[in-house]
Design an enzyme around this catalytic site. Structure first.
Site, mmCIF file in Angstrom:
data_model
loop_
_atom_site.group_PDB
_atom_site.id
_atom_site.type_symbol
_atom_site.label_atom_id
_atom_site.label_comp_id
_atom_site.label_asym_id
_atom_site.label_seq_id
_atom_site.Cartn_x
_atom_site.Cartn_y
_atom_site.Cartn_z
ATOM 1 N N GLU A 35 1.385 4.162 7.511
ATOM 2 C CA GLU A 35 0.350 3.719 6.601
ATOM 3 C C GLU A 35 -0.228 4.892 5.786
ATOM 4 O O GLU A 35 0.023 6.055 6.110
ATOM 5 C CB GLU A 35 -0.773 3.035 7.393
ATOM 6 C CG GLU A 35 -0.323 1.859 8.246
ATOM 7 C CD GLU A 35 -0.057 0.587 7.444
ATOM 8 O OE1 GLU A 35 0.192 0.679 6.232
ATOM 9 O OE2 GLU A 35 -0.087 -0.504 8.050
ATOM 10 N N ASN A 73 0.816 -1.220 0.000
ATOM 11 C CA ASN A 73 0.000 0.000 0.000
ATOM 12 C C ASN A 73 0.846 1.265 0.000
ATOM 13 O O ASN A 73 0.337 2.363 0.206
ATOM 14 C CB ASN A 73 -0.957 0.002 1.197
ATOM 15 C CG ASN A 73 -0.223 -0.035 2.528
ATOM 16 O OD1 ASN A 73 1.004 0.016 2.583
ATOM 17 N ND2 ASN A 73 -0.973 -0.128 3.620
#
Length: 243
Positions: free
Chosen positions: A143, A136
């Site tokens: 993140e 990702n």
């Protein structure tokens, strides 16, 4: 940004190890930022071989790891502390006092994060930081939608990250859902950065990080703004690039 494309994982690992070794040879008391996971394993094996041949000496080196699972004891075989001991530190002559990995069992998160930043500062900053990249686009455990100004902090892991890391655990339910991680600002303050990626599963995230817009949705894209980044890719990981 310098992009090096090699044929396979072995070549990527050797190239990265030589860059680390060269850094240590030029500056014996280098401060290295280190990563975990599958990607750097080959690099660590190469560094051990170079050490065994007396081609590099780690006795003055200081290390700071990118991250550690929160709520896992260092003696846990899945801790990143144990990973580093098993895959590098037990096989080289680094001073144990110079090894730094965030304490995943700390009850005072703010204090441990501030202390980690202070130790990096006292060491003179990170000379060379090694990074992998998540599917990702995460670097460290930063993140998507991360705050680019963040320093070492507690993060909630994405479902994609938890699923990817479940291969190291007995079941997905055993995977920690939080981690302590260097922040983007901490990473970007490193003097030099090496980003490693191999395999077709990383092709999309690499393309988005290198060719896409700089966005918190792809944390690794911020590396476009760093003045000394070397990206080492195997042919599969590089397959989506426009260069």
């Amino acid at each position: 940004m310098r992009i090096i494309i090699v044929n396979n994982y072995e070549e990527m690992s050797k190239k990265a190890a030589m860059m680390i070794a060269s850094q240590v040879m030029l500056k014996p008391d280098s401060v290295l930022g280190l990563a975990t996971g599958d990607t750097p394993l080959g690099m660590y094996k190469e560094l051990i071989q170079l050490y065994s041949k007396n081609e590099v000496d780690f006795k003055e080196v200081t290390t700071f790891n990118l991250d550690e699972y929160y709520g896992i004891n260092r003696k846990n075989p899945q801790s990143y502390y144990e990973y580093m001991m098993a895959n590098l530190f037990n096989s080289i002559n680094i001073n144990r006092k110079n090894i730094h990995v965030p304490d995943g069992m700390s009850q005072d998160v703010n204090a441990i994060c501030s202390d980690y930043e202070e130790k990096i500062k006292k060491a003179g900053g990170i000379d060379m930081q090694v990074l992998g990249i998540g599917g990702n686009g995460h670097i460290g455990f930063n993140e998507p939608d991360v705050n680019f100004e963040a320093r070492t902090h507690l993060v909630n892991l994405d479902e994609q990250t938890i699923e990817a890391n479940s291969r190291f655990f007995d079941s997905i339910g055993d995977v920690p859902v939080k981690a302590l991680s260097m922040g983007i600002k901490t990473i970007m303050n490193s003097k030099k950065i090496i980003l490693l990626a191999n395999g077709i599963s990383k092709a999309e995230s690499i393309a988005r990080a290198i060719n896409g817009k700089i966005s918190p949705k792809v944390p690794a894209s911020i590396l476009q703004l760093h003045n000394d980044v070397t990206v080492i890719l195997d042919s599969e990981a590089a397959s989506g690039l426009q260069i």
